[in-house]
Design a protein around this motif. Structure first.
Motif, PDB file in Angstrom:
ATOM      1  N   ASN A 172      73.235   7.652  87.212  1.00 50.14           N
ATOM      2  CA  ASN A 172      72.723   6.736  86.198  1.00 50.14           C
ATOM      3  C   ASN A 172      71.754   5.714  86.761  1.00 50.14           C
ATOM      4  N   TRP A 173      71.717   5.557  88.070  1.00 46.99           N
ATOM      5  CA  TRP A 173      70.627   4.792  88.667  1.00 46.99           C
ATOM      6  C   TRP A 173      69.297   5.466  88.308  1.00 46.99           C
ATOM      7  N   MET A 174      69.254   6.775  88.427  1.00 48.44           N
ATOM      8  CA  MET A 174      68.033   7.501  88.110  1.00 48.44           C
ATOM      9  C   MET A 174      67.811   7.644  86.593  1.00 48.44           C
ATOM     10  N   VAL A 175      68.879   8.000  85.871  1.00 45.71           N
ATOM     11  CA  VAL A 175      68.717   8.213  84.429  1.00 45.71           C
ATOM     12  C   VAL A 175      68.312   6.922  83.728  1.00 45.71           C
ATOM     13  N   SER A 176      68.951   5.802  84.077  1.00 42.99           N
ATOM     14  CA  SER A 176      68.587   4.538  83.438  1.00 42.99           C
ATOM     15  C   SER A 176      67.199   4.078  83.861  1.00 42.99           C
ATOM     16  N   THR A 177      66.777   4.441  85.052  1.00 41.83           N
ATOM     17  CA  THR A 177      65.386   4.181  85.429  1.00 41.83           C
ATOM     18  C   THR A 177      64.443   4.941  84.499  1.00 41.83           C
ATOM     19  N   GLY A 178      64.836   6.163  84.130  1.00 44.55           N
ATOM     20  CA  GLY A 178      64.046   6.910  83.158  1.00 44.55           C
ATOM     21  C   GLY A 178      64.058   6.257  81.790  1.00 44.55           C
ATOM     22  N   VAL A 179      65.202   5.720  81.377  1.00 43.26           N
ATOM     23  CA  VAL A 179      65.295   5.017  80.095  1.00 43.26           C
ATOM     24  C   VAL A 179      64.365   3.808  80.100  1.00 43.26           C
ATOM     25  N   VAL A 180      64.419   3.017  81.164  1.00 44.37           N
ATOM     26  CA  VAL A 180      63.546   1.849  81.279  1.00 44.37           C
ATOM     27  C   VAL A 180      62.083   2.282  81.293  1.00 44.37           C
ATOM     28  N   GLY A 181      61.811   3.424  81.934  1.00 44.14           N
ATOM     29  CA  GLY A 181      60.444   3.915  81.985  1.00 44.14           C
ATOM     30  C   GLY A 181      59.841   4.147  80.618  1.00 44.14           C
ATOM     31  N   ALA A 182      60.672   4.490  79.640  1.00 43.72           N
ATOM     32  CA  ALA A 182      60.172   4.697  78.287  1.00 43.72           C
ATOM     33  C   ALA A 182      59.642   3.415  77.662  1.00 43.72           C
ATOM     34  N   PHE A 183      60.049   2.244  78.198  1.00 41.60           N
ATOM     35  CA  PHE A 183      59.589   0.958  77.680  1.00 41.60           C
ATOM     36  C   PHE A 183      58.393   0.407  78.450  1.00 41.60           C
ATOM     37  N   LEU A 184      57.983   1.096  79.517  1.00 39.65           N
ATOM     38  CA  LEU A 184      56.929   0.576  80.376  1.00 39.65           C
ATOM     39  C   LEU A 184      55.527   0.760  79.807  1.00 39.65           C
ATOM     40  N   THR A 185      55.405   1.555  78.782  1.00 39.14           N
ATOM     41  CA  THR A 185      54.098   1.842  78.210  1.00 39.14           C
ATOM     42  C   THR A 185      54.257   2.200  76.738  1.00 39.14           C
ATOM     43  N   ASP A 186      53.178   2.017  75.975  1.00 35.76           N
ATOM     44  CA  ASP A 186      53.177   2.408  74.570  1.00 35.76           C
ATOM     45  C   ASP A 186      52.487   3.753  74.369  1.00 35.76           C
ATOM     46  N   ASN A 187      52.073   4.360  75.462  1.00 35.71           N
ATOM     47  CA  ASN A 187      51.389   5.643  75.422  1.00 35.71           C
ATOM     48  C   ASN A 187      52.408   6.770  75.549  1.00 35.71           C
ATOM     49  N   VAL A 188      52.355   7.767  74.663  1.00 33.09           N
ATOM     50  CA  VAL A 188      53.360   8.835  74.656  1.00 33.09           C
ATOM     51  C   VAL A 188      53.339   9.617  75.971  1.00 33.09           C
ATOM     52  N   LEU A 189      52.178   9.957  76.465  1.00 27.50           N
ATOM     53  CA  LEU A 189      52.110  10.695  77.722  1.00 27.50           C
ATOM     54  C   LEU A 189      52.647   9.854  78.876  1.00 27.50           C
ATOM     55  N   GLY A 190      52.386   8.550  78.830  1.00 20.73           N
ATOM     56  CA  GLY A 190      52.918   7.664  79.846  1.00 20.73           C
ATOM     57  C   GLY A 190      54.434   7.610  79.800  1.00 20.73           C
ATOM     58  N   LYS A 191      55.004   7.546  78.606  1.00 22.94           N
ATOM     59  CA  LYS A 191      56.459   7.554  78.461  1.00 22.94           C
ATOM     60  C   LYS A 191      57.053   8.835  79.049  1.00 22.94           C
ATOM     61  N   ILE A 192      56.428   9.966  78.743  1.00 24.39           N
ATOM     62  CA  ILE A 192      56.923  11.244  79.242  1.00 24.39           C
ATOM     63  C   ILE A 192      56.934  11.265  80.764  1.00 24.39           C
ATOM     64  N   ALA A 193      55.838  10.804  81.376  1.00 27.33           N
ATOM     65  CA  ALA A 193      55.754  10.807  82.842  1.00 27.33           C
ATOM     66  C   ALA A 193      56.810   9.896  83.460  1.00 27.33           C
ATOM     67  N   CYS A 194      56.993   8.699  82.870  1.00 25.50           N
ATOM     68  CA  CYS A 194      57.952   7.739  83.427  1.00 25.50           C
ATOM     69  C   CYS A 194      59.389   8.226  83.285  1.00 25.50           C
ATOM     70  N   MET A 195      59.688   8.980  82.233  1.00 17.58           N
ATOM     71  CA  MET A 195      61.036   9.503  82.063  1.00 17.58           C
ATOM     72  C   MET A 195      61.266  10.755  82.904  1.00 17.58           C
ATOM     73  N   TRP A 196      60.240  11.559  83.066  1.00 18.46           N
ATOM     74  CA  TRP A 196      60.393  12.858  83.714  1.00 18.46           C
ATOM     75  C   TRP A 196      60.839  12.735  85.167  1.00 18.46           C
ATOM     76  N   MET A 197      60.188  11.854  85.912  1.00 20.34           N
ATOM     77  CA  MET A 197      60.375  11.841  87.374  1.00 20.34           C
ATOM     78  C   MET A 197      61.809  11.539  87.808  1.00 20.34           C
ATOM     79  N   PRO A 198      62.416  10.423  87.391  1.00 17.88           N
ATOM     80  CA  PRO A 198      63.780  10.148  87.887  1.00 17.88           C
ATOM     81  C   PRO A 198      64.829  11.116  87.356  1.00 17.88           C
ATOM     82  N   VAL A 199      64.634  11.636  86.130  1.00 20.76           N
ATOM     83  CA  VAL A 199      65.618  12.551  85.560  1.00 20.76           C
ATOM     84  C   VAL A 199      65.582  13.895  86.279  1.00 20.76           C
TER      85      VAL A 199
END
Length: 320
Positions: A172-199
């Motif tokens: 959950n260190w990694m999964v929650s980092t992915g959750v937080v990543g979804a809030f780091l940008t308003d761009n859909v592709l950016g959200k996907i990239a930020c969630m993809w890596m830690p998960v």
């Protein structure tokens, strides 16, 4: 691609956590049920790819599809709620109490399990032609996962339990980092990239995710794996839930909150103290106008406070 500054990110996380305690029970369970189902369909897909190709890395690369879809659709996983709701409670958001936080956790757990178990039953039917044939190759692989991650830990006793807990924390260190990543940008592709890596990292490393396990272990039992329901609860699900809570909150939510939360400026704090306990009036001695000016008639420079500038609205959100 838009980027949300850390202080603004914390505001978003707190607001998201506060919103999750406001839903009626039925809505919370529905959101969590859909999240559990979509995530575990992604897990079934990843295990299928890994088994049929013999390339675990390929399965890990594809597993985040389910995770990304459920968050883009606005559904809730227990692992993410473990991180977000406590921040709203610590920030003392109206309506967010310890009781409402525990209620939300319980409802999300229930919904995630309903969704994951539904997929487990459907995939067991799929892997066995409606229980009329032995499990397929993928079904056997899932059965072995369930056996290895229950009896396998039990064989090592306390060391196995510690390893299980640590794997859940790391997960959950990694999964929650992915959750937080979804809030780091308003761009859909950016959200996907930020969630993809830690998960992707968590899945390839074999860390323990409580909701994914709600699919893998019931599936294994339905497919004839050699472990019991009590093995699953004691030697996997319960320690995994606790480790996921620690991992998301201690290593993701709290560091972000205390590092980047907005702080009251010095002037505002002094004004608040003055309202509580007004200081006695002191008559200042008269001074000449010359004392307020520098040579040449320019205003004398003010001495900055020793503690540095106060964090004002202009400074909040600036790069740190």
């Amino acid at each position: 691609m838009s980027y949300v500054q850390p202080a603004d990110l914390v505001d978003r996380l707190v607001a998201a956590g506060a919103s999750k305690v406001t839903y009626p029970a039925g809505v919370t369970v529905l959101r969590a049920t859909m999240a559990g189902a979509i995530l575990t369909l992604g897990a079934a897909f990843a295990v299928t790819v890994s088994t049929q190709t013999g390339e675990p890395l390929l399965g890990a690369l594809l597993f985040p599809i389910g995770f990304i879809l459920l968050y883009l659709l606005g559904y809730d996983l227990l692992t993410g709620v473990f991180t977000l709701v406590p921040l709203a409670w610590i920030a003392r958001r109206p309506g967010v109490t310890f009781g409402s936080m525990m209620r939300t956790w319980g409802l999300v757990f229930l919904g995630n399990f309903l969704g994951a178990f539904t997929v487990a039953v459907l995939m067991a039917i799929f892997f066995t032609y409606g229980f009329s044939t032995p499990p397929s190759e993928v079904g056997l692989a899932i059965s072995e996962i369930g056996h290895g991650r229950t009896v396998g830990y039990a064989d090592h006793g306390a060391a196995g339990m510690l390893t299980l807990f640590v794997r859940a924390v790391l997960c959950n260190w990694m999964v929650s980092t992915g959750v937080v990543g979804a809030f780091l940008t308003d761009n859909v592709l950016g959200k996907i990239a930020c969630m993809w890596m830690p998960v992707m990292l968590f899945f390839y490393m074999g860390f323990e995710h409580s909701i994914v396990n709600m699919f893998l272990f019931p599936s294994g039992l339905l497919l004839g794996a050699d472990f019991t329901i009590m093995d699953y609860l004691i030697w996997n699900e319960i320690p995994t839930v606790l480790g996921n809570l620690v991992g998301g909150l201690v290593f993701v939510g709290l560091p972000l909150y205390y590092a980047h939360r907005r702080r009251t400026s010095a002037g505002t704090a002094q004004a608040a103290l003055a309202e509580v306990a007004p200081a006695p009036a002191i008559t200042a001695p008269a001074t000449s106008a010359a004392a307020d000016t520098a040579p040449g008639g320019a205003p004398a420079p003010l001495t900055p406070p020793a503690e540095g500038p106060a964090e004002t609205t202009e400074l909040v959100g600036a790069p740190r």
